[in-house]
Write an enzyme that holds these catalytic residues in place. Structure first.
Site, PDB file in Angstrom:
ATOM      1  N   LYS B  76      62.624 -42.117  25.322  1.00  0.00           N
ATOM      2  CA  LYS B  76      62.478 -43.088  24.230  1.00  0.00           C
ATOM      3  C   LYS B  76      62.479 -42.340  22.899  1.00  0.00           C
ATOM      4  CE  LYS B  76      59.378 -46.980  23.042  1.00  0.00           C
ATOM      5  NZ  LYS B  76      58.137 -47.654  23.446  1.00  0.00           N
ATOM      6  N   SER B 151      58.559 -52.530  23.663  1.00  0.00           N
ATOM      7  CA  SER B 151      59.419 -51.809  22.759  1.00  0.00           C
ATOM      8  C   SER B 151      60.328 -50.791  23.458  1.00  0.00           C
ATOM      9  CB  SER B 151      58.611 -51.085  21.700  1.00  0.00           C
ATOM     10  OG  SER B 151      57.719 -50.199  22.300  1.00  0.00           O
ATOM     11  N   SER B 175      54.616 -52.084  26.406  1.00  0.00           N
ATOM     12  CA  SER B 175      55.969 -51.658  26.043  1.00  0.00           C
ATOM     13  C   SER B 175      56.779 -50.942  27.108  1.00  0.00           C
ATOM     14  CB  SER B 175      55.921 -50.791  24.797  1.00  0.00           C
ATOM     15  OG  SER B 175      55.590 -51.593  23.684  1.00  0.00           O
TER      16      SER B 175
END
Lengths: 95, 490, 480
Positions: B76, B151, B175
């Site tokens: 990420k 996210s 997330s």
């Protein structure tokens, strides 16, 4: 508790974020909405309850006073938007 | 050329050994897959074909016998990789290349993994749909008009679309788990302190954890093995030994007590913003039945303070975020506004220009809740209620071994649908937030599809540092579920 | 000023001399090329995290104990949020409502009065970086070497009633800190900084006046001068019927005046909250006891011992204990020479003068306690006179050689041979008939001149008492 535009302006100033007038209005509206929702917390009786700032109970994490390799000056400044003679350069602070 | 990224990590490792595959072989296959589907998925924030092929060549020079040797992993964009773009999908970190690796990255490199690039995310992890990225929204591989969740939407979508084998995400309020649920993959948030946060760009420091996003439970256990462990660079990192999580992959839930919280039902949580959970509810009930048939015991439990979780989360999370994001000011790194004469001007313009709307909103909310006169009513109050929520779990775990809930109240929604109503978006996290508040581990795994063919996820939660029971329950379910897995059609 | 009572509180920031910084393993050092003692943590790079230096904690506890402050069982760190370029995270890790210790006191002597000054609290916090303003361009330059240096803030109660008391308080604090050997305590280098709060009120009024904050003093003298100036300024204002505005004023050393800070950085909302990256610290009594055992004898106790055991005066004892290396020197010397008052005179007199001239401390001086003891014995047995000893001392300090070596090398052994001295006395009286006659006609101070001449002839080496006796004797002979 209702937030007005000038509160948003004051808080945005504290947070050093410039906002346009429309943004001030929009945020005031949205924040009021969110704060009205979170206001439900005030209906709860929390007398005698300790605040929790950590999920797990650990304590006393320390390290020894031993030198470690750091960054070279060029690595430290590699991402600097402006630099000069090994220092970070910023606009002057008006006193 | 065979697309090696369609395999799970265990399958790929076997193939690598069998066919003596090189990292370059795998990297080429990654590029092929990328060229085929990335335009539809848009899961990557930073992907550089030439660097990838170079990296693979370098990897092939070393005799690597690590656990994840040559296995593709995506990170990420809020996880620092030395000298690689790390921007949290935000303009304010445009061009930022950290001079150091996050601890998890060091561990991955030591394990021989092939790092592919950085996955797209909601800006600074503020979001549940991957729509607040400064670059572009990521699409759900099962229906590219829909959100992948957030996210860690990019990581989940890339795993689901077979553009990578493994991925790491971060989870502050759901997330990892929520996008895993929406994209039909496995996602785990470890116990707070299980995985080092050093090098994870902070959102809510008392809530954040890095965790695996994978195609199956076995890969999740394997990746968890690599990234877990005490880190002296992180004061909140637990000094507790890491068991071999692969040992938890035992298909047995006899006598396992599964708690079903009565509050995690439906309408009571949503007031007038009800979204019927019918299809999700049905699949969850089927899963409960399956586990019962396998010998698990179902227990009714109560988590009475659940309805306050979203409120507590937004106050605590935004307060911490407002402080964590203060460092983005144009002085040392990232974007700096042009032509500013005075310093305060530079700060304000820099942050105005380069933060997205959701970031600004959360910073302002967090600054407000910490400010003089409001600290007691908001932050302090929220931390007290947080303690009550944790106590709910402590009580529950005296009566059960794991807790089962849906991961998300609904399946993937259409892009643009919720983005205009922040509060509506926040409520998507209702089932996942409590685990972050209490610091307990939780995993989401696929349990079927809705009538539109969109994935549904079920969530297990366990007590602190009991990832083993989570993996065992998840593995058992996965091995025994009879519904058919369907890869997305891209 | 006699119409008014003054109330002063002082905040001291102390930099510890640990090897590494408060929350990272970077070198903790004064100087160095800009941005060369830095790492992701003290630069506040995204993703970096703080970890507390154990030696920092130990040093902090040591100081708190020496100030008789009550160490908390549990302490935490809080974030103090504000924006400034020398603060990389735009928050400072500090302590708000659960600091290291609360309470405490130090005793000072001011104008012969003993007074106890209370301490409110002692807390830990990290230092900020350095900002250098360009004179020619509208830019400033930031050096983060100093960021993350471990600091201790010592806040006094507003018990100080005059600028002189403030000066004495600072002196006592510094001497305590030097005894603990945890900091360089150097205001000029910045390892000791001091801000002051001062208000005045009419005699008889119970309520305190409006306080003004003073910053930018670079020495203890500067603190005293700034407070004296501010006292006068506030008194003048009140007498003129004006009210005092609460503000921060910067001391200008050149102008010897304080100036109001014009920035709007006056009222800050620091939004303190517990730092989620650092956990609670429980300080158990075992650790505190262990550290207490490592405390050296504190100045107060040492002074009492010097007065009682060595018979020194309050004044002499005070001077000795104000400098730990001087009192160590004294005690070593006492093992070899048993006249404490004599030793003290030499230490506080000639030796201190020489050291001041070269900006040295006792521990850096080339002269050793053994050498001083030797020299004192040589005076006692008349090998050299006290006057010659001063010359010998100067050499001892400069070269580190022993008195014996210097005397032999320069041939300074005192002439005590009566015959030789009488011969010289003869010469002097013969060469100065007029002066001799002056003496004989009653001008007794002519003797001094003649003795001086003899000393000169002997290049200072003649035993002064014998010289005096010899000249007198010769003059009496002349009379006859």
């Amino acid at each position: 508790m209702s937030i007005k535009k000038d509160t948003i302006r004051y808080v945005a100033d504290l947070a050093r974020i410039g906002l346009s007038e429309q943004e001030e209005e929009l945020f005031a509206e949205q924040l009021n909405h969110i704060l009205a929702y979170v206001d439900q917390l005030n209906k709860l009786d929390t007398k005698g309850i300790e605040p929790m700032s950590h999920a797990v109970s650990m304590s006393n994490v320390l390290r020894d006073d031993i030198l470690k390799d750091g960054l070279s000056n060029s690595d430290a400044l590699n991402n600097a938007p402006e630099k000069e003679d090994g220092s970070f350069k910023v606009p002057k602070i008006i006193e | 050329m065979e697309e090696f990224t369609k395999y799970t990590a265990s399958e790929l490792k076997k193939k690598i050994a069998q066919d003596s595959l090189t990292a370059s072989d795998i990297a080429s296959s990654v590029v092929t897959r990328y060229d085929k589907v990335e335009e539809k998925v848009k899961g990557f924030a930073h992907f550089d074909k030439l660097s990838l092929l170079e990296r693979a060549k370098e990897l092939d020079k070393e005799p690597c016998t690590g656990d994840l040797s040559k296995v593709p992993v995506v990170l990420k964009d809020n996880i620092c990789v030395k000298d690689e773009l790390t921007t949290c999908s935000s303009n304010i970190l445009a061009g930022f290349k950290p001079p150091y690796d996050a601890t998890v990255v060091t561990k991955l490199k030591e394990s021989g993994a092939l790092l592919l690039g950085k996955s797209n995310m909601d800006e600074f992890a503020f979001g549940s749909s991957c729509e607040t990225s400064c670059y572009y929204p990521t699409n759900n591989p099962y229906d590219i008009e829909r959100v992948p969740g957030g996210s860690s939407g990019g990581s989940a979508a890339l795993v689901a679309a077979d553009e990578t084998v493994l991925a790491l995400g971060s989870d502050t309020g759901g997330s990892i788990r929520q996008p895993a649920s929406l994209c039909g993959v496995v996602g785990m948030k470890p116990t707070y302190g299980r995985v080092s946060r050093y090098g994870l760009i902070a959102f809510g420091s008392s809530l954040d954890q890095i965790g695996p996003i994978t195609k199956n439970v076995s890969d999740c256990a394997g990746l968890l093995n690599v990234i877990s462990g005490h880190d002296p660079m992180d004061s909140t990192s637990a000094d507790i030994p890491v068991p071999d999580y692969m040992g938890s992959l035992v298909g047995n839930v006899k006598g396992l007590r599964i708690g079903i919280p009565k509050e995690y039902d439906t309408e009571s949580l949503f007031l007038d913003k009800v979204v019927p959970v019918n299809e999700t509810g049905v699949k969850i009930k089927e899963a409960i039945k399956l586990l019962k048939d396998l010998g698990a015991e179902v227990v009714d439990i109560s988590l009475p303070h659940t309805k306050y979780a979203v409120s507590v989360y937004y106050i605590v999370g935004c307060s911490e975020a407002s402080s964590n994001l203060a460092r983005f000011d144009g002085v040392e790194y990232g974007h700096r506004a042009k032509h500013q004469d005075a310093l305060i001007d530079m700060y304000k313009k820099t942050r105005e220009e380069a933060f997205g709307s959701e970031a600004k909103r959360r910073i302002i909310l967090g600054t407000y809740t910490l400010s003089s006169g409001y600290y007691d009513a908001y932050y302090l109050k929220a931390q007290k209620v947080r303690n009550l929520i944790k106590q709910d779990f402590d009580d529950a775990f005296s009566r059960c071994d794991i807790i089962l809930t849906p991961t998300s109240p609904e399946t993937a929604w259409l892009k643009g649908l919720k983005i205009k109503d922040p509060l509506l978006m926040y409520l998507s996290d209702i089932f996942t937030i409590p685990a972050n508040l209490a610091g307990i581990p939780a995993v989401s795994l696929p349990c079927g599809y809705d009538s539109k063919g969109l994935p549904i996820g079920l969530q297990f939660m366990a007590k602190h540092f009991d990832e083993e029971v989570l993996l065992r329950a998840a593995y058992t379910y996965e091995q025994n579920a009879t519904w058919q897995r369907k890869k997305p059609e891209l | 000023m006699s119409h008014y009572l003054t109330t002063i509180g002082l905040e001291i920031h102390l930099q510890f001399s640990t090897k590494t910084k408060a929350f990272c393993g970077c070198k903790n050092s004064f100087g160095g090329k800009p941005n060369t003692f830095v790492c992701p943590v003290c630069l506040g790079f995204p993703g970096s995290l703080p970890v507390l230096n154990s030696q920092y904690l130990r040093y902090a506890i040591k100081v708190a104990l020496a100030l008789s402050s009550n160490i908390s069982d549990r302490m935490k760190f809080d974030r103090k949020n504000y924006f400034y370029p020398d603060l990389p995270k735009n928050y400072q890790i500090s302590q708000y409502d659960m600091p290291l210790s609360l309470g405490g006191c130090v005793d000072i002597v001011c104008n012969d009065n003993l007074k106890r000054i209370g301490i409110t609290r002692v807390h830990m916090e990290e230092d900020a970086g350095k900002l250098i303003h360009s004179k020619s361009r509208p830019s400033s330059y930031v050096d983060f070497n100093r960021t993350g240096t471990p600091l201790l803030e010592i806040v006094s109660e507003p018990d100080i009633s005059s600028p002189e008391e403030a000066y004495q308080y600072l002196t006592v604090i510094k001497s305590i800190l030097k005894y603990l050997d945890v900091s360089d305590c150097n205001m000029e280098e910045g390892s000791l900084r001091c801000d002051a709060n001062i208000s005045i009120r009419p005699k008889g009024q119970k309520e305190l006046g409006t306080k003004v904050e003073l910053k930018n003093m670079n020495s203890f003298k500067g603190v005293r001068d700034a407070l004296i100036y501010e006292e006068k300024r506030q008194a003048r204002a009140l007498l003129a019927g004006e009210s005092i505005i609460q503000q921060t004023r910067l001391w200008n050393e050149q102008k010897q005046a304080s100036e109001s800070m014009r920035t709007k950085e006056q009222a800050h909302d620091y939004r303190y909250f517990p730092d989620p990256d650092l956990l609670l610290f429980t300080i158990d009594t075992a650790l505190v006891d262990e550290i207490r055992l490592t405390l050296p004898e504190m100045p107060k106790k040492k002074k009492e011992r010097f007065i009682k055991d060595c018979g020194l005066s309050e004044y002499d004892a005070s001077i000795l204990v104000s400098d730990r290396s001087m009192s160590n020197f004294f005690e070593s010397c006492m093992e070899l020479y048993s006249e404490p008052k004599v030793i003290v005179n030499w230490l506080t007199g000639d030796i201190q003068k020489h050291l001041n001239a070269d900006n040295l401390e006792f521990c850096d001086a080339k002269i050793t306690p053994q050498h001083l003891a030797e020299m004192l014995k040589l005076i006692d047995n008349n090998t050299i006179s006290g006057k010659i000893a001063k010359e010998v001392l100067s050499d001892m300090i400069r070269t580190g050689n022993s008195a014996d070596d210097i005397i032999k090398e320069k041939g300074l052994i005192q002439i005590s041979d009566e015959g030789a001295i009488c011969e010289l006395a003869n010469q002097v009286v013969n060469e100065n008939p007029k002066v001799a006659d002056d003496y004989l006609s009653g001008k007794t101070n002519a003797l001094g001149f003649l003795v001086g001449q003899l000393m000169k002839k002997s290049k200072g080496k003649a035993n002064p008492q014998l010289a005096n006796f010899a000249i007198k004797k010769r003059l009496e002979q002349k009379r006859v």
